[in-house]
Design a protein around this motif. Sequence first.
Motif, PDB file in Angstrom:
ATOM      1  N   SER A 144      -3.693  -1.601  25.540  1.00 33.77           N
ATOM      2  CA  SER A 144      -2.482  -0.504  25.174  1.00 33.77           C
ATOM      3  C   SER A 144      -3.385   1.023  24.572  1.00 33.77           C
ATOM      4  O   SER A 144      -3.604   0.561  23.630  1.00 33.77           O
ATOM      5  N   SER A 145      -3.422   2.178  25.361  1.00 30.97           N
ATOM      6  CA  SER A 145      -4.050   2.621  24.539  1.00 30.97           C
ATOM      7  C   SER A 145      -3.516   3.903  23.184  1.00 30.97           C
ATOM      8  O   SER A 145      -4.706   3.875  22.320  1.00 30.97           O
ATOM      9  N   ALA A 146      -2.615   3.084  22.725  1.00 35.36           N
ATOM     10  CA  ALA A 146      -1.787   3.102  21.564  1.00 35.36           C
ATOM     11  C   ALA A 146      -2.304   2.360  20.650  1.00 35.36           C
ATOM     12  O   ALA A 146      -2.137   2.550  19.431  1.00 35.36           O
ATOM     13  N   ASP A 147      -3.479   1.589  21.293  1.00 39.34           N
ATOM     14  CA  ASP A 147      -3.645   0.839  19.961  1.00 39.34           C
ATOM     15  C   ASP A 147      -5.291   0.814  19.935  1.00 39.34           C
ATOM     16  O   ASP A 147      -5.854  -0.129  18.894  1.00 39.34           O
ATOM     17  N   LEU A 148      -5.437   1.860  20.348  1.00 37.25           N
ATOM     18  CA  LEU A 148      -6.827   1.842  20.027  1.00 37.25           C
ATOM     19  C   LEU A 148      -7.687   3.270  19.928  1.00 37.25           C
ATOM     20  O   LEU A 148      -7.013   4.366  19.996  1.00 37.25           O
ATOM     21  N   GLN A 149      -8.071   3.568  18.729  1.00 37.39           N
ATOM     22  CA  GLN A 149      -8.136   4.405  18.112  1.00 37.39           C
ATOM     23  C   GLN A 149      -9.643   5.545  18.710  1.00 37.39           C
ATOM     24  O   GLN A 149     -10.573   5.165  18.973  1.00 37.39           O
ATOM     25  N   GLY A 150      -9.462   6.392  19.134  1.00 40.29           N
ATOM     26  CA  GLY A 150      -9.722   7.832  19.409  1.00 40.29           C
ATOM     27  C   GLY A 150      -9.867   7.578  21.042  1.00 40.29           C
ATOM     28  O   GLY A 150     -10.119   9.236  21.718  1.00 40.29           O
ATOM     29  N   ILE A 151      -8.849   6.968  21.239  1.00 45.06           N
ATOM     30  CA  ILE A 151      -8.583   6.743  22.884  1.00 45.06           C
ATOM     31  C   ILE A 151      -7.545   7.178  22.899  1.00 45.06           C
ATOM     32  O   ILE A 151      -6.308   6.437  23.238  1.00 45.06           O
ATOM     33  N   ALA A 153     -11.063 -10.081  21.224  1.00 42.03           N
ATOM     34  CA  ALA A 153     -11.754  -9.175  19.763  1.00 42.03           C
ATOM     35  C   ALA A 153     -10.607  -8.301  19.659  1.00 42.03           C
ATOM     36  O   ALA A 153     -10.516  -8.121  18.043  1.00 42.03           O
ATOM     37  N   LYS A 154     -10.858  -7.755  20.504  1.00 39.10           N
ATOM     38  CA  LYS A 154      -8.950  -6.167  20.206  1.00 39.10           C
ATOM     39  C   LYS A 154      -9.922  -5.219  19.774  1.00 39.10           C
ATOM     40  O   LYS A 154      -9.523  -5.223  19.391  1.00 39.10           O
ATOM     41  N   GLU A 155     -11.594  -5.392  20.136  1.00 37.82           N
ATOM     42  CA  GLU A 155     -12.231  -4.728  19.719  1.00 37.82           C
ATOM     43  C   GLU A 155     -12.993  -3.412  21.220  1.00 37.82           C
ATOM     44  O   GLU A 155     -12.661  -3.985  21.856  1.00 37.82           O
ATOM     45  N   VAL A 156     -13.068  -2.084  21.106  1.00 35.59           N
ATOM     46  CA  VAL A 156     -13.802  -1.124  21.426  1.00 35.59           C
ATOM     47  C   VAL A 156     -14.653  -0.636  21.445  1.00 35.59           C
ATOM     48  O   VAL A 156     -15.264  -0.383  20.162  1.00 35.59           O
ATOM     49  N   ILE A 157     -15.698  -0.613  22.208  1.00 38.04           N
ATOM     50  CA  ILE A 157     -16.872  -0.128  21.977  1.00 38.04           C
ATOM     51  C   ILE A 157     -17.323   1.202  22.866  1.00 38.04           C
ATOM     52  O   ILE A 157     -17.406   0.664  24.678  1.00 38.04           O
ATOM     53  N   ARG A 158     -17.701   2.781  22.572  1.00 39.14           N
ATOM     54  CA  ARG A 158     -17.856   3.380  23.710  1.00 39.14           C
ATOM     55  C   ARG A 158     -19.489   2.738  24.068  1.00 39.14           C
ATOM     56  O   ARG A 158     -20.312   2.372  22.990  1.00 39.14           O
ATOM     57  N   ILE A 159     -19.116   3.458  25.519  1.00 35.58           N
ATOM     58  CA  ILE A 159     -20.960   3.076  26.366  1.00 35.58           C
ATOM     59  C   ILE A 159     -21.702   3.697  25.237  1.00 35.58           C
ATOM     60  O   ILE A 159     -22.994   3.421  25.744  1.00 35.58           O
TER      61      ILE A 159
END
Length: 721
Positions: free
Chosen positions: A82-89, A129-135
């Motif tokens: 969910s975008s609600a859980d993603l910082q900056g998205i 991991a529930k982690e997001v990385i910008r490419i």
Amino acid sequence: MRKTHLFALILLSFSVFTWAQEKQIEISEIYQGAFRTEGMDALRSMKNGTQYTVLNRNRFNQTTTVDKYDYKTLNKVSTIVSSADLQGISSFSAYSFSDDEKKIILSTEIEPIFRHSTLGIFYVYDIDAKEVIRISDAKIQEPTLSPDGKKVAYVKDNNIYIFNIATGETKQVTVDGVKNEIINGVTDWVYEEEFAFVRAFEWNADGSKIAFLRFDETNVPEFSMDVYGTGLYQQPHVFKYPKAGENNSIVTLHLLDVASGAISAVDLNDAYYIPRIKWKNHKNMLSVQTLNRHQNHLTMYSIDAKKGDVSVLLEEKDDAYVDITDNLTFLEDDSFIWSSEKDGWNHIYLYGEDGSLMNQITKGDWEVTKYYGYDQNEDKIYYQSTENGSINRGVYNISSGGDDKKSLAVTEGTNNASFSADFTYFINTFSSAEMPPMYTLHQAINGKKVKDIKDNKQLLEKLNGYAVSPKEFSTISINGNDLNMYMIKPKDFDPAKKYPLFMYQYSGPGSQNVSNSWMGANDYWHQMLVSEGYIVACVDGRGTGLKGRDFKKVTQKELGKYEVEDQIAAAKKLSELAYVDEQRTGIWGWSYGGFMSTNCILKGNDTFEMAIAVAPVTSWAFYDTIYTERYMQTPQENPSGYDDNSPFNYPQLLEGDYLLIHGTGDDNVHVQNSMRMIEALIQADKQFDWGIYPDKNHGIYGGNTRIHLYNKMTNFIKENL
């Protein structure tokens, strides 16, 4: 007798009153979505075959989620991200899984380049991991995860890059990319438009190699069109566009060894076009399809990426052209499934690993219209075809031996299936000219319906309050062929009256307008015209599709000859009907259809009193190489084929009322086509009407544009037909 007569009069009065109370469709309603069908969000089957995912947008809190559902119950199982859980998205517009479904690429800030290509900001989300990385900090194209989910390959500024997710390191693979000169890993304009793909690189099965195409468009002529915008000065938009007979990009195939970074070129015997590359199941074996410039000789090569060996796997030739599809499927042993028109109809074939023909799987005087895939466990091939009539579509399965065929969804109309990854289930979308889309869940092996999912009963109920008339399907005998046709008559049709006839067509090679499927926007507009006293008819003439190879390819080297002859002859024959006013016949079309309607009012000036052409081609010399030369060869080889059917060569034939419309930002059919037509008509001292839509592309839409366009066309029809 008096009572009976009085009762009949009451019924007649009630009927007239009911007709008078029905609302007329308005153009603003059509293009503001009043008749939009309720559909299913695009779903993607998970590899377990029992679940699927959907991208959902919450209108209230503006969040976006990827949710998992169960096929059998259709109930939501969980939210994957969910975008609600993603910082900056704040939201994302698309997503794609890694092969192991443990990572997802999320798409944000997407902006279009051409019809299919886009730029955007992309992220990798690790589900566990529930982690997001910008490419990349910059906007990039076509990010694609490696099979092991550890790397992402993408294109930026015409060069290929590889991003290592664990280390955050980015490695530039190619260095020679330059705008309007060299492109690596994505296609040029004409490949994107006519071969319908953008990403021109592919990971192999273990992620050790990447095959990619390199486009050298240095010698491709540039096309420039002004973008007017809102500033003080317009801005030129310059891009490479190869018109018929001009230079194309020089396209070459290359192999990247990911570990070492070494790149090697593959010699494909001076292949002119490379429209498809696809890895086989063996990790080091690559298949590559090539075409000659005339596109009537296809060669599929097998390439050993480790040894560099190249061999011919399959060749296909046709007197006209060979279609490019995405139907190629390699089985576990690298035997493969292929579709072809070589017996006169489009059918499915099975070939051995060495390219030897094993079996023609489907046969008959009908066309396979979609190939869905192959379930190797059950030995079932799933496909859609016209076995139930060329205006209908049914869904079937059949064994690779060509027997044990089963009808899975064949109700008269259009059936289209979306299968689960393991072919346990499919969701069928059914519609007809009388029924808007209905969605049902089925077992794939036998077609048994599991449950109803969604329908559009509310739309049907809404339309009951409008003056809507049925499409009447039939065939009409023209120039020795039984052509598919539909006609729409006013709801209060009186055979003793005379009605103006307004014809609609597209007529491009392999196309179909006469189909038993639910209405699109143009159908609603036609209904509006019918309610005002016009008869609307559509005839699919020679050159259109789904009636065999010979019917489709008869127009080879003569685009606009036989198609125009058929429309003129059909109009004459329909004008013989007692209820058609032969002095009031019009025709319209868009793009290829605009080319057709323009030719019809010129060459058929004794038949048509009015025509509308939207974004028409007026000379095939102005259109791109791949599309045009497929059907016409080059202008140098076939000058009469081009000149004899280019309407600006005979503007003096115009006798009726003609409306010409184009968008100045059309990167596909350039406004140059209409400008040349306009100048020819002026010099021939022919009066006509025209409309130009600033900065609008081939679709001519945005804001109030479509409403304005269709109001303009409607007013023209009312004034002149």
